[in-house]
Design an enzyme around this catalytic site. Structure first.
Site, PDB file in Angstrom:
ATOM      1  N   LYS A  85      -5.038   2.189  -2.071  1.00 28.94           N
ATOM      2  CA  LYS A  85      -5.368   3.807  -1.773  1.00 28.94           C
ATOM      3  C   LYS A  85      -5.004   4.648  -2.821  1.00 28.94           C
ATOM      4  O   LYS A  85      -5.537   5.758  -2.795  1.00 28.94           O
ATOM      5  CB  LYS A  85      -4.201   3.956  -0.701  1.00 28.94           C
ATOM      6  CG  LYS A  85      -4.307   3.320   0.593  1.00 28.94           C
ATOM      7  CD  LYS A  85      -2.994   3.587   1.703  1.00 28.94           C
ATOM      8  CE  LYS A  85      -1.877   3.002   1.231  1.00 28.94           C
ATOM      9  NZ  LYS A  85      -1.465   1.551   0.962  1.00 28.94           N
ATOM     10  N   GLY A  86      -4.190   4.188  -3.941  1.00 28.32           N
ATOM     11  CA  GLY A  86      -3.777   4.935  -4.996  1.00 28.32           C
ATOM     12  C   GLY A  86      -5.071   5.607  -5.527  1.00 28.32           C
ATOM     13  O   GLY A  86      -5.235   6.692  -6.070  1.00 28.32           O
ATOM     14  N   ALA A 102       6.599   2.536  -2.235  1.00 26.13           N
ATOM     15  CA  ALA A 102       5.048   2.456  -2.309  1.00 26.13           C
ATOM     16  C   ALA A 102       4.949   2.233  -3.820  1.00 26.13           C
ATOM     17  O   ALA A 102       5.761   2.802  -4.809  1.00 26.13           O
ATOM     18  CB  ALA A 102       4.454   3.460  -1.988  1.00 26.13           C
ATOM     19  N   GLY A 103       3.896   1.607  -4.266  1.00 27.42           N
ATOM     20  CA  GLY A 103       3.438   1.673  -5.539  1.00 27.42           C
ATOM     21  C   GLY A 103       2.078   1.777  -5.760  1.00 27.42           C
ATOM     22  O   GLY A 103       0.942   0.853  -5.464  1.00 27.42           O
ATOM     23  N   HIS A 104       1.589   2.829  -6.175  1.00 31.46           N
ATOM     24  CA  HIS A 104       0.155   3.275  -6.146  1.00 31.46           C
ATOM     25  C   HIS A 104      -0.086   3.259  -7.767  1.00 31.46           C
ATOM     26  O   HIS A 104       0.138   4.143  -8.465  1.00 31.46           O
ATOM     27  CB  HIS A 104      -0.131   4.919  -5.428  1.00 31.46           C
ATOM     28  CG  HIS A 104      -0.015   4.759  -4.173  1.00 31.46           C
ATOM     29  ND1 HIS A 104      -0.016   5.840  -3.204  1.00 31.46           N
ATOM     30  CD2 HIS A 104      -0.073   3.609  -3.287  1.00 31.46           C
ATOM     31  CE1 HIS A 104       0.206   5.319  -1.887  1.00 31.46           C
ATOM     32  NE2 HIS A 104       0.088   4.092  -1.870  1.00 31.46           N
ATOM     33  N   THR A 105      -1.116   2.290  -7.909  1.00 24.62           N
ATOM     34  CA  THR A 105      -1.537   2.355  -9.294  1.00 24.62           C
ATOM     35  C   THR A 105      -2.944   2.980  -9.373  1.00 24.62           C
ATOM     36  O   THR A 105      -3.946   2.660  -8.831  1.00 24.62           O
ATOM     37  CB  THR A 105      -1.820   0.569  -9.577  1.00 24.62           C
ATOM     38  OG1 THR A 105      -0.580  -0.014  -9.235  1.00 24.62           O
ATOM     39  CG2 THR A 105      -1.983   0.373 -11.028  1.00 24.62           C
ATOM     40  N   GLN A 146       2.116   2.209   2.300  1.00 23.60           N
ATOM     41  CA  GLN A 146       2.184   0.829   2.895  1.00 23.60           C
ATOM     42  C   GLN A 146       0.933   0.848   3.594  1.00 23.60           C
ATOM     43  O   GLN A 146      -0.239   1.197   3.143  1.00 23.60           O
ATOM     44  CB  GLN A 146       3.365   0.672   3.873  1.00 23.60           C
ATOM     45  CG  GLN A 146       4.726   0.704   3.117  1.00 23.60           C
ATOM     46  CD  GLN A 146       5.183   2.004   2.544  1.00 23.60           C
ATOM     47  OE1 GLN A 146       5.537   3.029   3.385  1.00 23.60           O
ATOM     48  NE2 GLN A 146       5.816   2.091   1.471  1.00 23.60           N
ATOM     49  N   THR A 151       7.734  -1.897   7.425  1.00 27.68           N
ATOM     50  CA  THR A 151       8.793  -0.784   6.625  1.00 27.68           C
ATOM     51  C   THR A 151       9.404   0.123   8.080  1.00 27.68           C
ATOM     52  O   THR A 151       9.068  -0.178   9.065  1.00 27.68           O
ATOM     53  CB  THR A 151       8.009  -0.161   5.739  1.00 27.68           C
ATOM     54  OG1 THR A 151       8.966   0.630   4.938  1.00 27.68           O
ATOM     55  CG2 THR A 151       6.915   0.899   6.498  1.00 27.68           C
ATOM     56  N   ALA A 190       3.325  -3.532  -7.334  1.00 27.57           N
ATOM     57  CA  ALA A 190       3.191  -2.672  -8.349  1.00 27.57           C
ATOM     58  C   ALA A 190       4.781  -2.094  -8.582  1.00 27.57           C
ATOM     59  O   ALA A 190       5.217  -1.704  -9.289  1.00 27.57           O
ATOM     60  CB  ALA A 190       2.601  -1.297  -7.904  1.00 27.57           C
ATOM     61  N   ARG A 245       6.794  -8.719  -7.409  1.00 21.69           N
ATOM     62  CA  ARG A 245       6.711 -10.032  -6.465  1.00 21.69           C
ATOM     63  C   ARG A 245       5.030 -10.638  -6.430  1.00 21.69           C
ATOM     64  O   ARG A 245       4.455  -9.788  -6.098  1.00 21.69           O
ATOM     65  CB  ARG A 245       7.311  -9.666  -5.170  1.00 21.69           C
ATOM     66  CG  ARG A 245       8.759  -9.629  -5.200  1.00 21.69           C
ATOM     67  CD  ARG A 245       9.196  -9.299  -3.835  1.00 21.69           C
ATOM     68  NE  ARG A 245       8.728  -8.164  -3.124  1.00 21.69           N
ATOM     69  CZ  ARG A 245       9.066  -7.799  -1.905  1.00 21.69           C
ATOM     70  NH1 ARG A 245       9.810  -8.465  -1.098  1.00 21.69           N
ATOM     71  NH2 ARG A 245       8.850  -6.454  -1.375  1.00 21.69           N
ATOM     72  N   LEU A 278     -13.866  -5.430  -4.007  1.00 25.24           N
ATOM     73  CA  LEU A 278     -15.033  -6.627  -3.898  1.00 25.24           C
ATOM     74  C   LEU A 278     -15.053  -7.633  -4.876  1.00 25.24           C
ATOM     75  O   LEU A 278     -15.316  -8.584  -4.893  1.00 25.24           O
ATOM     76  CB  LEU A 278     -16.159  -5.726  -3.594  1.00 25.24           C
ATOM     77  CG  LEU A 278     -17.606  -6.715  -3.159  1.00 25.24           C
ATOM     78  CD1 LEU A 278     -17.296  -7.242  -1.927  1.00 25.24           C
ATOM     79  CD2 LEU A 278     -18.793  -5.921  -3.401  1.00 25.24           C
TER      80      LEU A 278
HETATM   81  P1  IMP Z   1      10.805  -1.645   2.583  1.00 25.97           P
HETATM   82  O1  IMP Z   1       9.807  -0.752   2.799  1.00 25.97           O
HETATM   83  O2  IMP Z   1      11.470  -1.758   1.267  1.00 25.97           O
HETATM   84  O3  IMP Z   1      11.821  -1.498   3.648  1.00 25.97           O
HETATM   85  O4  IMP Z   1      10.325  -3.125   3.078  1.00 25.97           O
HETATM   86  C1  IMP Z   1       9.840  -3.394   4.230  1.00 25.97           C
HETATM   87  C2  IMP Z   1       8.633  -4.388   4.144  1.00 25.97           C
HETATM   88  O5  IMP Z   1       7.352  -3.543   3.652  1.00 25.97           O
HETATM   89  C3  IMP Z   1       8.579  -5.384   3.124  1.00 25.97           C
HETATM   90  O6  IMP Z   1       7.766  -6.617   3.632  1.00 25.97           O
HETATM   91  C4  IMP Z   1       8.114  -4.744   1.863  1.00 25.97           C
HETATM   92  O7  IMP Z   1       7.406  -5.818   0.866  1.00 25.97           O
HETATM   93  C5  IMP Z   1       6.672  -4.221   2.471  1.00 25.97           C
HETATM   94  N1  IMP Z   1       6.496  -2.979   1.648  1.00 25.97           N
HETATM   95  C6  IMP Z   1       7.084  -1.762   1.462  1.00 25.97           C
HETATM   96  N2  IMP Z   1       6.378  -1.063   0.688  1.00 25.97           N
HETATM   97  C7  IMP Z   1       5.269  -1.736   0.621  1.00 25.97           C
HETATM   98  C8  IMP Z   1       4.012  -1.226  -0.291  1.00 25.97           C
HETATM   99  O8  IMP Z   1       3.936  -0.186  -0.942  1.00 25.97           O
HETATM  100  N3  IMP Z   1       3.099  -2.147  -0.397  1.00 25.97           N
HETATM  101  C9  IMP Z   1       3.206  -3.399   0.207  1.00 25.97           C
HETATM  102  N4  IMP Z   1       4.323  -3.725   1.020  1.00 25.97           N
HETATM  103  C10 IMP Z   1       5.165  -2.858   1.008  1.00 25.97           C
END
Ligand code: IMP
Length: 435
Positions: A16-17, A39-42, A225, A240, A300, A304, A333
């Site tokens: 999405k980022g 969240a991690g948007h690259t 997410q 989440t 990101a 993990r 793709l």
């Molecule tokens: P939390 O958001 O840290 O409470 O984590 C809850 C669940 O959401 C876990 O399985 C995380 O790995 C997942 N999660 C949270 N943020 C992201 C994201 O940005 N991408 C993918 N999974 C996420």
């Protein structure tokens, strides 16, 4: 005028980022509506890699207003760190960023609580595999009506509110014999400092966005997410703690549903998941490992390794229904370029019988036997292709198969991490939504 929601159709990390960054050129503001620095948007711009955690990727475009909405939970220390990182690249974050006065504040003790809660597996509690950022415990305080909001953080009453919350946490720490309670006075001093720095960026972002809409400006709403991590519609409890689905865009920004023009889902050409929880189309063989490497599927935020699997049609149909997707954007793709065959999960069976609805319980999800159809791979690089018509025939067939099975148009396909590696289908609903 166009107000568009872009959100994840799977378990997050759909790309999405990059999409929001690309589209943001055409919008006046980009608003995040939920989540926090989990969240991690690259986004790659030329050689530079940006990882945005809390700040909407629109900030990378000069002049675009980046809004952190009321549905977001904000760790002020993490926010200031992210601002400093972007400023080092010459981005004028403080001029562009607006933080909602109604967003809730994450404190260090939220992280401590999360760590303890996640570590209680032996006592019968299943670990969620969270990002350890204190997101869940902060939302707990919000819903329990004892949280501290940004408006409180910058208010002269902050110390009183903070001491009441800290007292609460101390009692919990004592009751559970938790040693690692933290230095509450130090936290207070740090947060007073953070408050002074953040204050100039704080405003009523709901009012700001609604005013912009009245002025016929275009707003892009950015989900973090993905729908399968939504607190209500995801694979609960492995989710989440916020409303990642499209409805969250309205409650998380204070913009009414009547103001939304379109909803677009972002999905990988396959699927991944980070953390624990059911995953019907997961590939645990070496093919799954190959996808992880080819797609650089490592978190990101936490680094993990992501669990990898195959495009899941029933899941996509479910998220399309919950969100009302007008259009789909298929990302990565190119990661499938080398594969001989590409399985697609086309149906679910439970106890040998086809099921047409998404099971709501973990046990129900784990009982799913995915039914696959194998599609031939195209075994040609799709990188550098700038027109959908120029894709290898089998890649086009694959996309058409996904479109037919999910019942949602594919409005765009991304075949590389760069801004220009994105093809938009001319005449699609998506193309019409883009101002
Ligand atoms: P939390 O958001 O840290 O409470 O984590 C809850 C669940 O959401 C876990 O399985 C995380 O790995 C997942 N999660 C949270 N943020 C992201 C994201 O940005 N991408 C993918 N999974 C996420």
């Amino acid at each position: 005028m166009s107000n568009l929601i872009v959100l994840g159709a799977q378990w997050g990390d759909e790309g999405k980022g990059k999409i929001v960054d690309l589209f943001s050129e055409r919008f006046h503001a980009v608003a995040r509506y939920q989540g926090g620095h989990n969240a991690g948007h690259t986004v790659f711009i030329g050689e530079t890699k940006f990882v945005l955690r809390l700040i909407p990727s629109g900030v990378l475009r000069p002049g675009v207003i980046a809004v952190i909405g009321n549905g977001v939970v904000v760790d002020p220390g993490a926010l200031l760190e992210e601002i400093a990182g972007l400023e080092a690249h010459g981005i004028d974050v403080r001029a562009q960023l607006k933080v909602s006065n109604r967003a809730h504040v994450i404190f260090p003790f939220h992280r401590t609580i999360e760590k303890i809660s996640e570590g209680r597996e032996a006592e019968g509690r299943v670990a969620i595999g969270t990002t350890s950022r204190g997101i869940g415990p902060c939302y707990e305080d919000k819903i329990a009506r004892r949280g501290i909001r940004i408006a409180d953080l910058i208010d002269i009453d902050f110390e009183g509110l903070y001491r009441a919350l800290a007292h609460d946490k101390k009692l919990v720490a004592e009751a559970f014999h938790i040693e690692e309670a933290g230095d509450f006075d130090q936290i207070l001093a740090d947060y007073k400092r953070f408050a002074a720095e953040i204050k100039p960026m704080v405003c009523d972002t709901s009012h700001l966005l609604n005013r912009m809409i009245r002025e016929r400006k275009n707003i892009l709403f950015e989900g973090a997410q993905g729908t399968m991590l939504d607190i209500d519609f995801g694979t609960y409890p492995f989710v989440t703690s916020s409303s990642a689905a499209a409805g969250g865009a309205c409650t998380g920004t204070g913009v009414a549903p009547t103001k939304i023009d379109g909803i677009v889902g972002v999905s990988k050409a396959y699927i991944t998941r980070v953390g624990s929880g059911p995953f019907p189309s997961e590939d645990l063989t070496e093919v799954g490992d190959r996808i992880r490497i080819a797609g650089n599927e490592f978190g990101a935020v936490t680094g993990r390794p992501r669990r990898c699997g195959w495009f899941d049609v029933p899941l996509l149909r479910y998220t399309a229904e919950v969100n009302g997707f007008d259009s789909l954007i298929i990302t990565k793709l190119d990661v499938l370029d080398e594969l001989e065959t590409i399985p697609v999960c086309v149906a679910y069976k439970v106890d040998g019988k086809f099921v047409t609805q998404m099971p709501s319980s973990t046990r129900g999800m784990e009982a799913i036997e995915p039914v696959y159809e194998n599609l031939p791979g195209w075994k040609t690089s799709t990188r550098g292709t700038t027109q959908l018509s120029a894709l290898p025939t089998r890649a086009k067939d694959y996309l058409q198969f996904l479109e037919e099975k999910t019942g949602v148009e594919i409005g765009s396909v991304s075949n590389g991490p760069e801004r220009n590696e994105t093809m938009i289908v001319p005449g699609s609903k998506l193309a019409k939504f883009l101002p």
